[in-house]
Write a protein that holds these residues in place. Structure first.
Motif, PDB file in Angstrom:
ATOM      1  N   ILE A   3      14.030  27.909  34.437  1.00 57.91           N
ATOM      2  CA  ILE A   3      15.107  28.595  33.718  1.00 57.91           C
ATOM      3  C   ILE A   3      16.420  27.901  34.033  1.00 57.91           C
ATOM      4  CG2 ILE A   3      14.004  30.883  33.605  1.00 57.91           C
ATOM      5  CD1 ILE A   3      15.929  31.791  35.846  1.00 57.91           C
ATOM      6  N   GLY A   4      17.338  27.961  33.072  1.00 56.58           N
ATOM      7  CA  GLY A   4      18.712  27.544  33.307  1.00 56.58           C
ATOM      8  C   GLY A   4      19.502  28.787  33.672  1.00 56.58           C
ATOM      9  N   LEU A   5      20.315  28.685  34.714  1.00 53.36           N
ATOM     10  CA  LEU A   5      21.130  29.812  35.173  1.00 53.36           C
ATOM     11  C   LEU A   5      22.590  29.497  34.910  1.00 53.36           C
ATOM     12  CD1 LEU A   5      21.458  32.484  36.853  1.00 53.36           C
ATOM     13  CD2 LEU A   5      21.582  31.020  38.881  1.00 53.36           C
ATOM     14  N   THR A   6      23.268  30.419  34.220  1.00 48.51           N
ATOM     15  CA  THR A   6      24.679  30.196  33.929  1.00 48.51           C
ATOM     16  C   THR A   6      25.407  31.531  33.876  1.00 48.51           C
ATOM     17  OG1 THR A   6      26.194  28.884  32.558  1.00 48.51           O
ATOM     18  CG2 THR A   6      24.531  30.176  31.374  1.00 48.51           C
ATOM     19  N   GLY A   7      26.682  31.474  33.556  1.00 48.25           N
ATOM     20  CA  GLY A   7      27.525  32.673  33.481  1.00 48.25           C
ATOM     21  C   GLY A   7      28.944  32.205  33.296  1.00 48.25           C
ATOM     22  N   GLY A   8      29.889  33.075  33.500  1.00 47.53           N
ATOM     23  CA  GLY A   8      31.291  32.672  33.428  1.00 47.53           C
ATOM     24  C   GLY A   8      31.869  32.585  34.826  1.00 47.53           C
ATOM     25  N   ILE A   9      33.117  32.145  34.910  1.00 43.60           N
ATOM     26  CA  ILE A   9      33.806  32.080  36.205  1.00 43.60           C
ATOM     27  C   ILE A   9      33.867  33.493  36.787  1.00 43.60           C
ATOM     28  CG2 ILE A   9      35.948  31.461  37.384  1.00 43.60           C
ATOM     29  CD1 ILE A   9      36.634  29.686  35.013  1.00 43.60           C
ATOM     30  N   ALA A  10      33.565  33.611  38.077  1.00 41.23           N
ATOM     31  CA  ALA A  10      33.665  34.872  38.823  1.00 41.23           C
ATOM     32  C   ALA A  10      32.654  35.930  38.393  1.00 41.23           C
ATOM     33  CB  ALA A  10      35.093  35.442  38.740  1.00 41.23           C
ATOM     34  N   CYS A  11      31.567  35.502  37.738  1.00 46.24           N
ATOM     35  CA  CYS A  11      30.545  36.468  37.311  1.00 46.24           C
ATOM     36  C   CYS A  11      29.517  36.761  38.406  1.00 46.24           C
ATOM     37  CB  CYS A  11      29.819  35.969  36.060  1.00 46.24           C
ATOM     38  SG  CYS A  11      30.779  36.169  34.549  1.00 46.24           S
ATOM     39  N   LYS A 138      36.800  42.237  33.821  1.00 46.98           N
ATOM     40  CA  LYS A 138      36.346  42.176  35.221  1.00 46.98           C
ATOM     41  C   LYS A 138      36.439  40.748  35.756  1.00 46.98           C
ATOM     42  CE  LYS A 138      34.166  46.141  36.678  1.00 46.98           C
ATOM     43  NZ  LYS A 138      35.240  46.921  37.263  1.00 46.98           N
ATOM     44  N   GLN A 139      36.151  39.757  34.902  1.00 45.52           N
ATOM     45  CA  GLN A 139      36.297  38.354  35.315  1.00 45.52           C
ATOM     46  C   GLN A 139      37.739  38.096  35.745  1.00 45.52           C
ATOM     47  OE1 GLN A 139      34.492  36.440  31.617  1.00 45.52           O
ATOM     48  NE2 GLN A 139      34.047  34.890  33.143  1.00 45.52           N
ATOM     49  N   ILE A 140      38.682  38.562  34.937  1.00 45.95           N
ATOM     50  CA  ILE A 140      40.109  38.360  35.228  1.00 45.95           C
ATOM     51  C   ILE A 140      40.476  39.036  36.547  1.00 45.95           C
ATOM     52  CG2 ILE A 140      42.456  38.946  34.460  1.00 45.95           C
ATOM     53  CD1 ILE A 140      41.412  38.356  31.568  1.00 45.95           C
ATOM     54  N   GLU A 141      40.020  40.294  36.709  1.00 47.15           N
ATOM     55  CA  GLU A 141      40.282  41.027  37.959  1.00 47.15           C
ATOM     56  C   GLU A 141      39.767  40.247  39.168  1.00 47.15           C
ATOM     57  OE1 GLU A 141      38.665  45.029  38.301  1.00 47.15           O
ATOM     58  OE2 GLU A 141      39.497  45.506  36.315  1.00 47.15           O
ATOM     59  N   ARG A 146      40.070  37.173  43.976  1.00 49.93           N
ATOM     60  CA  ARG A 146      39.329  36.187  44.766  1.00 49.93           C
ATOM     61  C   ARG A 146      40.129  34.907  44.998  1.00 49.93           C
ATOM     62  NH1 ARG A 146      34.273  33.248  41.990  1.00 49.93           N
ATOM     63  NH2 ARG A 146      35.957  31.889  41.297  1.00 49.93           N
ATOM     64  N   ASP A 147      40.773  34.391  43.931  1.00 48.84           N
ATOM     65  CA  ASP A 147      41.428  33.085  44.008  1.00 48.84           C
ATOM     66  C   ASP A 147      42.949  33.161  44.021  1.00 48.84           C
ATOM     67  OD1 ASP A 147      38.868  32.091  43.962  1.00 48.84           O
ATOM     68  OD2 ASP A 147      38.889  31.556  41.851  1.00 48.84           O
ATOM     69  N   GLY A 148      43.476  34.381  43.933  1.00 46.24           N
ATOM     70  CA  GLY A 148      44.928  34.545  43.997  1.00 46.24           C
ATOM     71  C   GLY A 148      45.669  34.101  42.744  1.00 46.24           C
ATOM     72  N   TYR A 149      44.954  34.020  41.602  1.00 48.54           N
ATOM     73  CA  TYR A 149      45.612  33.619  40.353  1.00 48.54           C
ATOM     74  C   TYR A 149      46.454  34.763  39.803  1.00 48.54           C
ATOM     75  CZ  TYR A 149      42.285  29.701  40.055  1.00 48.54           C
ATOM     76  OH  TYR A 149      41.556  28.573  40.295  1.00 48.54           O
ATOM     77  N   ASN A 150      47.525  34.398  39.079  1.00 42.08           N
ATOM     78  CA  ASN A 150      48.211  35.423  38.301  1.00 42.08           C
ATOM     79  C   ASN A 150      47.461  35.561  36.971  1.00 42.08           C
ATOM     80  OD1 ASN A 150      49.165  33.473  36.392  1.00 42.08           O
ATOM     81  ND2 ASN A 150      50.940  33.040  37.690  1.00 42.08           N
ATOM     82  N   ILE A 151      47.873  36.493  36.135  1.00 36.31           N
ATOM     83  CA  ILE A 151      47.137  36.791  34.897  1.00 36.31           C
ATOM     84  C   ILE A 151      47.058  35.571  33.973  1.00 36.31           C
ATOM     85  CG2 ILE A 151      49.170  37.825  33.747  1.00 36.31           C
ATOM     86  CD1 ILE A 151      45.782  39.379  33.242  1.00 36.31           C
ATOM     87  N   GLU A 152      48.167  34.814  33.876  1.00 34.30           N
ATOM     88  CA  GLU A 152      48.183  33.630  32.993  1.00 34.30           C
ATOM     89  C   GLU A 152      47.197  32.567  33.483  1.00 34.30           C
ATOM     90  OE1 GLU A 152      51.064  34.933  34.260  1.00 34.30           O
ATOM     91  OE2 GLU A 152      51.791  35.903  32.415  1.00 34.30           O
TER      92      GLU A 152
END
Length: 198
Positions: A3-11, A138-141, A146-152
């Protein structure tokens, strides 16, 4: 089976990969392979040096990822040139490793962790694709905490990938990771029990 395993950032793809390995799967990590194909002495590093110049190398002859990144970031022509070098090498190495593992361990599940699986057209080499899913908000949250990013910054990271909802629709198997770790593990175990090896 593979199987290939994938998702989005922070999933939570790494969590799912670790659980599959714990259950007995063999994991091939595309990020590790991407580093292997540009080690000193490889055709990959030689092609990068020829295309982008000596300044993308460190003094010891290894790839200076930061220098290369600053060259290709925001420059579509250079980014595509880099992808044209790397993607065939990475894909060939992944396919070769999958074949080796399946021949050596025919009774085991081979899982290939590829962050940009759909974006790079890899779905065709797998029997099934598993997507680790959490909704975009939830990804944005998670990115912000986790990484200290601002919303932008968080939005910008997500914008560089295919939308998670599209990945979910295209998946053969979806692991919904928005709940507890126990709920996620339960889904993985249910999937695992459903795999029948001859």
């Amino acid at each position: 089976m593979n199987i290939g395993l994938t998702g989005g950032i922070a999933c939570g793809k790494s969590t799912v990969a670790a659980k599959l390995v714990q259950l007995g799967a063999i994991l091939i990590d595309a990020d590790v392979i991407a580093r292997e194909v540009v080690l000193p002495g490889t055709p990959g590093l030689q092609q990068i040096k020829e295309r982008f110049g000596q300044e993308v190398l460190n003094e010891d002859g290894t790839l200076n990822r930061k220098a290369l990144g600053s060259l290709v970031f925001g420059n579509e022509v250079k980014r595509l040139a880099l992808n044209a070098i790397l993607h065939p090498l990475i894909r060939a190495r992944i396919e070769s490793r999958m074949t080796e593992e399946q021949l050596a361990n025919p009774d085991k599940l081979v899982v290939v962790d590829i962050p940009l699986l759909y974006e790079s057209g890899y779905e065709v080499i797998f029997e099934q694709v598993m997507v680790v899913y959490i909704p975009r908000d939830k990804q944005i949250e998670r990115l912000m905490s986790r990484d200290g990013y601002n919303i932008e910054e968080a939005e910008s990271r997500l914008h560089s990938q295919m939308n998670i909802e599209e990945k979910r629709q295209r998946a053969d198997i979806v692991i919904d990771n928005r709940g507890s770790i126990e709920a996620t593990e339960e889904q993985i175990e249910t999937f695992w029990k459903g795999i029948a090896f001859e």
